[in-house]
Write a protein that holds these residues in place. Sequence first.
Motif, PDB file in Angstrom:
ATOM      1  N   THR A 134     -36.320  -2.592  -2.185  1.00 43.22           N
ATOM      2  CA  THR A 134     -36.994  -2.026  -1.017  1.00 43.22           C
ATOM      3  C   THR A 134     -36.551  -2.717   0.257  1.00 43.22           C
ATOM      4  OG1 THR A 134     -38.913  -1.369  -2.331  1.00 43.22           O
ATOM      5  CG2 THR A 134     -39.243  -1.612   0.042  1.00 43.22           C
ATOM      6  N   ALA A 135     -36.411  -4.021   0.190  1.00 38.83           N
ATOM      7  CA  ALA A 135     -36.006  -4.771   1.379  1.00 38.83           C
ATOM      8  C   ALA A 135     -34.601  -4.382   1.828  1.00 38.83           C
ATOM      9  CB  ALA A 135     -36.071  -6.267   1.089  1.00 38.83           C
ATOM     10  N   ARG A 136     -33.727  -4.138   0.873  1.00 36.88           N
ATOM     11  CA  ARG A 136     -32.331  -3.846   1.222  1.00 36.88           C
ATOM     12  C   ARG A 136     -32.103  -2.364   1.482  1.00 36.88           C
ATOM     13  NH1 ARG A 136     -27.609  -7.624  -0.555  1.00 36.88           N
ATOM     14  NH2 ARG A 136     -25.998  -6.763   0.807  1.00 36.88           N
ATOM     15  N   PHE A 137     -32.844  -1.513   0.751  1.00 32.88           N
ATOM     16  CA  PHE A 137     -32.658  -0.069   0.867  1.00 32.88           C
ATOM     17  C   PHE A 137     -34.022   0.585   1.081  1.00 32.88           C
ATOM     18  CE2 PHE A 137     -29.631  -1.793  -2.325  1.00 32.88           C
ATOM     19  CZ  PHE A 137     -28.469  -1.704  -1.571  1.00 32.88           C
ATOM     20  N   PRO A 247     -29.175   4.166   6.147  1.00 32.22           N
ATOM     21  CA  PRO A 247     -28.324   3.015   6.482  1.00 32.22           C
ATOM     22  C   PRO A 247     -27.997   2.150   5.273  1.00 32.22           C
ATOM     23  CG  PRO A 247     -30.578   2.710   7.288  1.00 32.22           C
ATOM     24  CD  PRO A 247     -30.481   4.124   6.832  1.00 32.22           C
ATOM     25  N   GLY A 248     -26.736   1.721   5.228  1.00 32.95           N
ATOM     26  CA  GLY A 248     -26.297   0.815   4.175  1.00 32.95           C
ATOM     27  C   GLY A 248     -26.256   1.428   2.798  1.00 32.95           C
ATOM     28  N   MET A 249     -26.131   2.747   2.729  1.00 35.22           N
ATOM     29  CA  MET A 249     -26.182   3.392   1.407  1.00 35.22           C
ATOM     30  C   MET A 249     -24.927   3.085   0.602  1.00 35.22           C
ATOM     31  SD  MET A 249     -26.756   7.355   0.345  1.00 35.22           S
ATOM     32  CE  MET A 249     -27.032   7.788  -1.366  1.00 35.22           C
ATOM     33  N   PRO A 250     -25.073   2.589  -0.634  1.00 30.59           N
ATOM     34  CA  PRO A 250     -23.940   2.383  -1.532  1.00 30.59           C
ATOM     35  C   PRO A 250     -23.694   3.627  -2.373  1.00 30.59           C
ATOM     36  CG  PRO A 250     -25.912   1.495  -2.523  1.00 30.59           C
ATOM     37  CD  PRO A 250     -26.344   2.134  -1.211  1.00 30.59           C
ATOM     38  N   LEU A 251     -22.826   3.519  -3.333  1.00 32.29           N
ATOM     39  CA  LEU A 251     -22.744   4.541  -4.373  1.00 32.29           C
ATOM     40  C   LEU A 251     -23.856   4.232  -5.359  1.00 32.29           C
ATOM     41  CD1 LEU A 251     -19.584   5.907  -6.182  1.00 32.29           C
ATOM     42  CD2 LEU A 251     -21.765   5.613  -7.360  1.00 32.29           C
ATOM     43  N   LEU A 252     -24.834   5.098  -5.409  1.00 35.45           N
ATOM     44  CA  LEU A 252     -26.051   4.862  -6.188  1.00 35.45           C
ATOM     45  C   LEU A 252     -26.000   5.659  -7.481  1.00 35.45           C
ATOM     46  CD1 LEU A 252     -29.663   4.745  -4.853  1.00 35.45           C
ATOM     47  CD2 LEU A 252     -29.116   6.349  -6.692  1.00 35.45           C
ATOM     48  N   VAL A 253     -26.330   4.995  -8.590  1.00 29.88           N
ATOM     49  CA  VAL A 253     -26.416   5.654  -9.882  1.00 29.88           C
ATOM     50  C   VAL A 253     -27.858   5.552 -10.364  1.00 29.88           C
ATOM     51  CG1 VAL A 253     -25.527   5.822 -12.222  1.00 29.88           C
ATOM     52  CG2 VAL A 253     -24.041   4.995 -10.386  1.00 29.88           C
ATOM     53  N   ASP A 254     -28.528   6.683 -10.433  1.00 33.32           N
ATOM     54  CA  ASP A 254     -29.938   6.731 -10.817  1.00 33.32           C
ATOM     55  C   ASP A 254     -30.097   6.528 -12.327  1.00 33.32           C
ATOM     56  OD1 ASP A 254     -32.713   7.187 -10.315  1.00 33.32           O
ATOM     57  OD2 ASP A 254     -32.489   9.237 -11.051  1.00 33.32           O
ATOM     58  N   THR A 255     -31.324   6.277 -12.747  1.00 32.82           N
ATOM     59  CA  THR A 255     -31.622   6.129 -14.173  1.00 32.82           C
ATOM     60  C   THR A 255     -31.349   7.422 -14.941  1.00 32.82           C
ATOM     61  OG1 THR A 255     -33.933   6.688 -13.738  1.00 32.82           O
ATOM     62  CG2 THR A 255     -33.353   4.346 -13.772  1.00 32.82           C
TER      63      THR A 255
END
Length: 396
Positions: A134-137, A247-255
Amino acid sequence: MPGPSPAQSFDVVIAGGAIVGSSVAYFLKHELGFTGSVAVIEPDPTYARSATTLSAASIRQQFSTPENIRLSLYGVDFIRSLKARFGAEAEIGFHEGGYLLLASPEGLPILEANHRVQAAEQADIALLDPAGLTARFPWLSTDGLAAGAFGVTGEGWFDAHSLLDLIRKGARAAGATYLQGRVAGIGRDGNRITSVTLGDGSTLSCGTFVNAAGPAAGDVAALAGIALPVEPRKRFVFVIHCREKLPGMPLLVDTTGVYVRPEGEYHICGVSPEEGPDPRPADDDFEVDYALFEDLIWPALATRIPAFEAAKLIRAWAGHYDYNTLDQNAVIGPHPEIGNFFFANGFSGHGLQQAPAAGRAIAEWIVAGRSVSLDLAVFGFERIAAGRPVRELNVI
Protein backbone atom coordinates in the motif's frame (compact mmCIF):
# COMPACT_ATOMS: atom_id res chain seq x y z
CA MET A 1 16.82 -10.67 -47.78
CA PRO A 2 18.05 -12.82 -50.69
CA GLY A 3 17.21 -16.43 -51.25
CA PRO A 4 19.98 -19.01 -51.42
CA SER A 5 21.88 -19.84 -54.58
CA PRO A 6 22.38 -23.48 -55.57
CA ALA A 7 24.94 -25.66 -53.78
CA GLN A 8 25.92 -23.20 -51.09
CA SER A 9 27.96 -24.41 -48.15
CA PHE A 10 28.16 -22.91 -44.66
CA ASP A 11 30.05 -23.83 -41.53
CA VAL A 12 27.00 -23.01 -39.40
CA VAL A 13 23.36 -22.94 -40.50
CA ILE A 14 20.85 -21.42 -38.06
CA ALA A 15 17.15 -22.13 -38.54
CA GLY A 16 15.30 -19.02 -37.35
CA GLY A 17 16.35 -15.40 -37.63
CA ALA A 18 14.37 -13.82 -34.81
CA ILE A 19 15.90 -12.87 -31.48
CA VAL A 20 17.35 -16.27 -30.53
CA GLY A 21 18.81 -17.20 -33.90
CA SER A 22 20.15 -13.71 -34.47
CA SER A 23 21.74 -13.75 -31.02
CA VAL A 24 23.58 -16.97 -31.87
CA ALA A 25 24.82 -15.41 -35.12
CA TYR A 26 25.79 -12.15 -33.39
CA PHE A 27 27.83 -13.81 -30.66
CA LEU A 28 29.49 -16.18 -33.11
CA LYS A 29 30.57 -13.55 -35.60
CA HIS A 30 30.94 -10.39 -33.52
CA GLU A 31 31.68 -11.29 -29.93
CA LEU A 32 33.64 -14.54 -30.36
CA GLY A 33 35.20 -13.78 -33.73
CA PHE A 34 34.18 -17.05 -35.39
CA THR A 35 35.90 -17.02 -38.78
CA GLY A 36 33.69 -19.62 -40.42
CA SER A 37 30.64 -18.88 -42.56
CA VAL A 38 27.25 -18.49 -40.87
CA ALA A 39 23.84 -18.58 -42.58
CA VAL A 40 20.63 -17.58 -40.81
CA ILE A 41 17.48 -18.96 -42.43
CA GLU A 42 14.33 -16.91 -41.78
CA PRO A 43 10.99 -17.46 -43.57
CA ASP A 44 9.60 -13.98 -42.82
CA PRO A 45 12.11 -11.12 -42.90
CA THR A 46 9.36 -8.70 -41.84
CA TYR A 47 8.96 -10.60 -38.54
CA ALA A 48 5.29 -9.60 -38.63
CA ARG A 49 4.18 -12.79 -36.89
CA SER A 50 7.34 -13.52 -34.95
CA ALA A 51 7.10 -14.48 -31.28
CA THR A 52 9.82 -11.88 -30.70
CA THR A 53 7.90 -8.91 -32.04
CA LEU A 54 4.46 -9.98 -30.79
CA SER A 55 5.60 -10.55 -27.21
CA ALA A 56 5.03 -8.34 -24.16
CA ALA A 57 8.76 -7.47 -24.42
CA SER A 58 9.83 -7.61 -20.79
CA ILE A 59 12.56 -9.02 -18.59
CA ARG A 60 12.59 -10.34 -15.03
CA GLN A 61 14.63 -12.33 -12.55
CA GLN A 62 11.63 -13.61 -10.64
CA PHE A 63 11.97 -17.29 -11.45
CA SER A 64 12.15 -20.36 -9.24
CA THR A 65 15.00 -22.01 -11.17
CA PRO A 66 18.49 -20.54 -10.52
CA GLU A 67 19.57 -21.05 -14.13
CA ASN A 68 16.57 -19.08 -15.40
CA ILE A 69 17.55 -16.23 -13.08
CA ARG A 70 21.12 -16.32 -14.39
CA LEU A 71 19.95 -16.28 -18.01
CA SER A 72 17.92 -13.14 -17.37
CA LEU A 73 20.58 -11.46 -15.24
CA TYR A 74 22.87 -11.84 -18.25
CA GLY A 75 20.10 -10.36 -20.39
CA VAL A 76 19.92 -7.27 -18.16
CA ASP A 77 23.67 -6.80 -18.35
CA PHE A 78 23.46 -7.11 -22.13
CA ILE A 79 20.72 -4.48 -22.33
CA ARG A 80 22.70 -2.12 -20.12
CA SER A 81 25.72 -2.51 -22.40
CA LEU A 82 23.95 -1.82 -25.69
CA LYS A 83 25.61 1.55 -26.30
CA ALA A 84 29.04 0.07 -25.65
CA ARG A 85 28.31 -2.80 -28.04
CA PHE A 86 26.37 -1.04 -30.80
CA GLY A 87 27.20 2.65 -30.48
CA ALA A 88 25.84 5.76 -28.79
CA GLU A 89 22.61 5.70 -30.82
CA ALA A 90 21.62 2.22 -29.62
CA GLU A 91 18.32 2.58 -27.79
CA ILE A 92 15.52 0.12 -27.02
CA GLY A 93 13.50 2.21 -24.53
CA PHE A 94 14.29 0.02 -21.54
CA HIS A 95 11.97 1.07 -18.70
CA GLU A 96 13.26 -0.43 -15.47
CA GLY A 97 9.84 -0.43 -13.84
CA GLY A 98 10.09 -3.82 -12.15
CA TYR A 99 7.77 -6.79 -11.84
CA LEU A 100 5.32 -7.15 -8.98
CA LEU A 101 4.20 -10.74 -8.35
CA LEU A 102 1.32 -10.94 -5.88
CA ALA A 103 0.54 -13.86 -3.58
CA SER A 104 -2.49 -14.97 -1.59
CA PRO A 105 -1.98 -16.62 1.82
CA GLU A 106 -2.06 -19.98 0.04
CA GLY A 107 0.61 -18.86 -2.42
CA LEU A 108 2.86 -17.19 0.14
CA PRO A 109 5.13 -20.20 0.85
CA ILE A 110 5.97 -20.51 -2.85
CA LEU A 111 6.60 -16.77 -3.18
CA GLU A 112 8.91 -16.84 -0.16
CA ALA A 113 10.76 -19.94 -1.38
CA ASN A 114 11.24 -18.35 -4.81
CA HIS A 115 12.46 -15.16 -3.17
CA ARG A 116 15.13 -17.09 -1.28
CA VAL A 117 16.37 -18.58 -4.56
CA GLN A 118 16.38 -15.13 -6.19
CA ALA A 119 18.26 -13.55 -3.28
CA ALA A 120 20.88 -16.28 -3.46
CA GLU A 121 21.43 -15.32 -7.11
CA GLN A 122 21.81 -11.61 -6.17
CA ALA A 123 18.59 -10.61 -7.91
CA ASP A 124 17.33 -7.30 -6.48
CA ILE A 125 13.85 -8.41 -5.38
CA ALA A 126 12.02 -6.94 -2.37
CA LEU A 127 9.40 -8.93 -0.47
CA LEU A 128 6.58 -6.59 0.62
CA ASP A 129 3.75 -7.26 3.07
CA PRO A 130 0.30 -5.68 2.48
CA ALA A 131 1.27 -2.50 4.34
CA GLY A 132 4.44 -2.22 2.25
CA LEU A 133 2.44 -2.77 -0.93
CA THR A 134 0.00 0.00 0.00
CA ALA A 135 2.79 2.40 0.85
CA ARG A 136 4.54 1.82 -2.47
CA PHE A 137 1.50 1.35 -4.70
CA PRO A 138 -1.44 3.28 -3.18
CA TRP A 139 -3.68 2.54 -6.19
CA LEU A 140 -3.48 -1.21 -5.46
CA SER A 141 -6.16 -3.14 -3.58
CA THR A 142 -4.51 -5.58 -1.15
CA ASP A 143 -7.68 -7.53 -0.40
CA GLY A 144 -6.82 -11.21 -0.22
CA LEU A 145 -3.08 -10.59 -0.50
CA ALA A 146 -0.39 -11.89 1.84
CA ALA A 147 2.63 -10.36 0.07
CA GLY A 148 4.17 -9.22 -3.18
CA ALA A 149 7.63 -9.64 -4.65
CA PHE A 150 8.87 -6.48 -6.38
CA GLY A 151 11.90 -6.20 -8.66
CA VAL A 152 13.60 -3.04 -7.44
CA THR A 153 16.18 -3.05 -10.25
CA GLY A 154 16.93 -5.19 -13.27
CA GLU A 155 13.34 -5.83 -14.32
CA GLY A 156 11.13 -3.98 -16.77
CA TRP A 157 10.19 -3.75 -20.43
CA PHE A 158 11.53 -2.46 -23.73
CA ASP A 159 10.98 -2.32 -27.50
CA ALA A 160 11.45 -5.80 -28.93
CA HIS A 161 11.71 -4.58 -32.53
CA SER A 162 14.61 -2.30 -31.63
CA LEU A 163 16.53 -5.02 -29.79
CA LEU A 164 16.07 -7.48 -32.66
CA ASP A 165 17.14 -4.84 -35.16
CA LEU A 166 20.35 -4.07 -33.24
CA ILE A 167 21.36 -7.70 -32.83
CA ARG A 168 20.43 -8.65 -36.38
CA LYS A 169 22.35 -5.72 -37.87
CA GLY A 170 25.30 -6.53 -35.63
CA ALA A 171 25.34 -10.11 -36.86
CA ARG A 172 25.14 -9.06 -40.50
CA ALA A 173 27.83 -6.40 -40.10
CA ALA A 174 30.13 -9.06 -38.64
CA GLY A 175 29.60 -11.31 -41.64
CA ALA A 176 26.54 -13.47 -41.02
CA THR A 177 24.44 -14.16 -44.12
CA TYR A 178 20.65 -13.92 -43.82
CA LEU A 179 18.65 -15.97 -46.31
CA GLN A 180 14.89 -15.97 -46.77
CA GLY A 181 13.46 -19.46 -46.69
CA ARG A 182 11.91 -22.19 -44.62
CA VAL A 183 13.75 -25.33 -43.56
CA ALA A 184 11.92 -28.21 -45.27
CA GLY A 185 14.44 -31.01 -44.90
CA ILE A 186 17.56 -31.94 -42.94
CA GLY A 187 20.19 -34.30 -44.31
CA ARG A 188 21.70 -36.63 -41.75
CA ASP A 189 24.54 -39.12 -42.10
CA GLY A 190 24.49 -41.28 -38.99
CA ASN A 191 25.24 -39.04 -36.05
CA ARG A 192 25.94 -35.91 -38.05
CA ILE A 193 23.84 -33.30 -39.82
CA THR A 194 25.20 -32.74 -43.30
CA SER A 195 22.75 -30.48 -45.11
CA VAL A 196 19.61 -28.40 -44.97
CA THR A 197 16.98 -28.29 -47.71
CA LEU A 198 14.76 -25.23 -48.03
CA GLY A 199 11.20 -24.92 -49.20
CA ASP A 200 12.25 -23.85 -52.70
CA GLY A 201 14.23 -27.06 -53.12
CA SER A 202 17.69 -25.53 -52.70
CA THR A 203 20.16 -27.30 -50.43
CA LEU A 204 22.82 -25.93 -48.13
CA SER A 205 25.59 -28.14 -46.86
CA CYS A 206 26.53 -27.35 -43.29
CA GLY A 207 29.08 -28.24 -40.66
CA THR A 208 26.86 -27.35 -37.70
CA PHE A 209 23.11 -26.90 -37.45
CA VAL A 210 21.35 -24.73 -34.85
CA ASN A 211 17.63 -25.08 -34.27
CA ALA A 212 16.38 -21.62 -33.26
CA ALA A 213 13.06 -21.95 -35.07
CA GLY A 214 10.84 -20.66 -32.26
CA PRO A 215 7.31 -22.13 -32.33
CA ALA A 216 8.30 -24.35 -35.29
CA ALA A 217 11.26 -25.89 -33.43
CA GLY A 218 9.59 -29.24 -32.82
CA ASP A 219 8.72 -29.55 -36.50
CA VAL A 220 12.28 -28.67 -37.51
CA ALA A 221 13.77 -31.20 -35.09
CA ALA A 222 11.46 -33.88 -36.49
CA LEU A 223 13.06 -33.38 -39.92
CA ALA A 224 16.24 -34.81 -38.40
CA GLY A 225 14.37 -37.64 -36.68
CA ILE A 226 14.50 -35.95 -33.28
CA ALA A 227 11.48 -35.80 -30.97
CA LEU A 228 11.46 -32.33 -29.41
CA PRO A 229 8.31 -31.46 -27.38
CA VAL A 230 8.09 -27.84 -28.53
CA GLU A 231 4.93 -26.58 -30.23
CA PRO A 232 3.28 -23.22 -30.89
CA ARG A 233 0.71 -21.93 -28.43
CA LYS A 234 -1.51 -18.90 -28.99
CA ARG A 235 -1.53 -16.02 -26.51
CA PHE A 236 -3.30 -12.66 -26.56
CA VAL A 237 -2.23 -9.13 -25.65
CA PHE A 238 -4.90 -6.51 -24.98
CA VAL A 239 -4.26 -2.76 -25.06
CA ILE A 240 -6.37 -0.67 -22.66
CA HIS A 241 -6.66 2.96 -21.66
CA CYS A 242 -7.15 4.17 -18.11
CA ARG A 243 -7.99 7.80 -17.39
CA GLU A 244 -6.53 7.70 -13.89
CA LYS A 245 -2.78 7.90 -13.44
CA LEU A 246 -1.09 4.99 -11.66
CA PRO A 247 2.29 6.35 -10.54
CA GLY A 248 5.20 3.95 -10.34
CA MET A 249 3.25 1.07 -11.85
CA PRO A 250 5.39 -2.03 -12.53
CA LEU A 251 4.47 -5.07 -14.55
CA LEU A 252 1.96 -6.55 -12.13
CA VAL A 253 0.99 -10.22 -12.00
CA ASP A 254 -2.19 -10.83 -10.02
CA THR A 255 -2.99 -13.97 -8.03
CA THR A 256 -5.36 -14.90 -10.88
CA GLY A 257 -2.44 -15.01 -13.32
CA VAL A 258 -3.60 -11.85 -15.10
CA TYR A 259 -0.75 -9.44 -15.88
CA VAL A 260 -0.73 -5.75 -16.79
CA ARG A 261 1.95 -3.14 -17.41
CA PRO A 262 2.23 0.41 -18.72
CA GLU A 263 2.84 0.96 -22.42
CA GLY A 264 3.20 4.66 -23.15
CA GLU A 265 -0.15 6.33 -22.52
CA TYR A 266 -1.86 2.94 -22.41
CA HIS A 267 -1.49 -0.39 -20.64
CA ILE A 268 -1.13 -3.89 -22.04
CA CYS A 269 -2.49 -6.98 -20.33
CA GLY A 270 -3.07 -10.68 -20.76
CA VAL A 271 -3.19 -14.01 -18.97
CA SER A 272 -1.84 -17.52 -19.35
CA PRO A 273 -4.61 -20.12 -19.60
CA GLU A 274 -5.65 -22.06 -16.57
CA GLU A 275 -4.94 -25.78 -16.35
CA GLY A 276 -6.86 -27.50 -19.08
CA PRO A 277 -6.95 -27.72 -22.87
CA ASP A 278 -4.33 -25.55 -24.56
CA PRO A 279 -4.27 -26.88 -28.11
CA ARG A 280 -1.77 -26.21 -30.83
CA PRO A 281 -3.15 -23.50 -33.13
CA ALA A 282 -3.12 -23.62 -36.90
CA ASP A 283 -0.13 -21.82 -38.35
CA ASP A 284 -2.35 -19.04 -39.70
CA ASP A 285 -4.61 -18.73 -36.62
CA PHE A 286 -4.07 -15.28 -35.14
CA GLU A 287 -7.69 -14.57 -34.22
CA VAL A 288 -8.21 -12.79 -30.88
CA ASP A 289 -10.50 -14.22 -28.20
CA TYR A 290 -12.10 -11.03 -26.91
CA ALA A 291 -14.28 -12.98 -24.46
CA LEU A 292 -11.11 -13.75 -22.50
CA PHE A 293 -10.73 -10.03 -21.80
CA GLU A 294 -14.37 -9.45 -20.94
CA ASP A 295 -14.85 -12.55 -18.80
CA LEU A 296 -11.52 -12.95 -17.01
CA ILE A 297 -8.91 -10.24 -17.52
CA TRP A 298 -10.96 -7.09 -17.02
CA PRO A 299 -12.79 -8.32 -13.88
CA ALA A 300 -9.50 -9.39 -12.32
CA LEU A 301 -7.84 -6.07 -13.14
CA ALA A 302 -10.76 -4.03 -11.81
CA THR A 303 -10.74 -6.00 -8.56
CA ARG A 304 -7.01 -5.55 -8.00
CA ILE A 305 -6.72 -1.99 -9.37
CA PRO A 306 -10.06 -0.15 -8.94
CA ALA A 307 -9.03 2.51 -11.47
CA PHE A 308 -9.35 -0.13 -14.18
CA GLU A 309 -13.10 -0.40 -13.65
CA ALA A 310 -13.35 2.39 -16.21
CA ALA A 311 -10.69 1.00 -18.54
CA LYS A 312 -11.38 1.10 -22.27
CA LEU A 313 -10.22 -1.61 -24.64
CA ILE A 314 -8.27 -0.03 -27.49
CA ARG A 315 -7.05 -2.99 -29.54
CA ALA A 316 -5.60 -6.49 -29.21
CA TRP A 317 -3.37 -8.95 -30.99
CA ALA A 318 -2.55 -12.64 -30.92
CA GLY A 319 0.83 -14.28 -31.25
CA HIS A 320 2.35 -17.75 -31.21
CA TYR A 321 5.16 -18.69 -28.88
CA ASP A 322 7.35 -21.75 -28.44
CA TYR A 323 5.91 -23.92 -25.69
CA ASN A 324 7.84 -26.82 -24.19
CA THR A 325 5.11 -29.31 -23.37
CA LEU A 326 7.38 -31.26 -20.99
CA ASP A 327 8.27 -28.54 -18.47
CA GLN A 328 7.92 -25.02 -19.97
CA ASN A 329 11.68 -24.54 -19.81
CA ALA A 330 14.24 -23.95 -22.52
CA VAL A 331 16.25 -26.63 -24.28
CA ILE A 332 19.78 -25.29 -24.79
CA GLY A 333 22.87 -27.10 -26.02
CA PRO A 334 23.98 -29.96 -28.25
CA HIS A 335 22.18 -33.18 -28.98
CA PRO A 336 23.92 -35.89 -26.92
CA GLU A 337 24.39 -38.17 -29.94
CA ILE A 338 24.18 -35.87 -32.97
CA GLY A 339 26.99 -33.61 -31.87
CA ASN A 340 26.60 -30.93 -34.54
CA PHE A 341 22.87 -30.39 -33.89
CA PHE A 342 22.25 -27.64 -31.33
CA PHE A 343 19.03 -26.65 -29.59
CA ALA A 344 17.98 -23.14 -28.60
CA ASN A 345 14.29 -23.85 -28.16
CA GLY A 346 11.22 -24.07 -25.97
CA PHE A 347 11.65 -20.89 -23.92
CA SER A 348 7.89 -20.83 -23.26
CA GLY A 349 7.54 -17.06 -23.15
CA HIS A 350 11.02 -16.22 -21.87
CA GLY A 351 12.90 -16.26 -25.17
CA LEU A 352 13.25 -12.54 -25.72
CA GLN A 353 14.81 -11.86 -22.33
CA GLN A 354 16.98 -14.98 -22.35
CA ALA A 355 18.14 -14.79 -25.98
CA PRO A 356 21.44 -12.97 -25.35
CA ALA A 357 22.59 -15.55 -22.79
CA ALA A 358 21.32 -18.50 -24.83
CA GLY A 359 22.87 -17.10 -28.01
CA ARG A 360 26.24 -16.68 -26.32
CA ALA A 361 26.04 -20.18 -24.84
CA ILE A 362 25.39 -21.82 -28.21
CA ALA A 363 28.14 -19.74 -29.82
CA GLU A 364 30.56 -20.83 -27.08
CA TRP A 365 29.62 -24.48 -27.58
CA ILE A 366 30.37 -24.17 -31.28
CA VAL A 367 33.68 -22.34 -30.79
CA ALA A 368 34.97 -23.81 -27.50
CA GLY A 369 33.08 -27.08 -27.19
CA ARG A 370 31.26 -26.00 -24.02
CA SER A 371 29.22 -23.16 -22.55
CA VAL A 372 31.87 -21.01 -20.89
CA SER A 373 29.86 -18.09 -19.48
CA LEU A 374 27.02 -20.08 -17.85
CA ASP A 375 26.47 -23.64 -16.72
CA LEU A 376 23.25 -24.57 -18.50
CA ALA A 377 23.43 -28.34 -18.12
CA VAL A 378 20.01 -28.34 -16.45
CA PHE A 379 18.50 -27.27 -19.79
CA GLY A 380 20.21 -29.99 -21.81
CA PHE A 381 18.35 -32.29 -24.18
CA GLU A 382 19.17 -35.27 -21.97
CA ARG A 383 16.25 -34.43 -19.69
CA ILE A 384 13.94 -34.35 -22.70
CA ALA A 385 15.07 -37.78 -23.85
CA ALA A 386 14.61 -39.14 -20.32
CA GLY A 387 11.22 -37.46 -19.81
CA ARG A 388 12.63 -35.78 -16.71
CA PRO A 389 11.04 -32.31 -16.34
CA VAL A 390 12.70 -29.33 -14.70
CA ARG A 391 9.74 -27.43 -13.31
CA GLU A 392 9.68 -23.64 -13.36
CA LEU A 393 7.07 -22.36 -10.90
CA ASN A 394 6.96 -18.79 -12.16
CA VAL A 395 5.54 -19.20 -15.66
CA ILE A 396 3.73 -16.03 -16.75
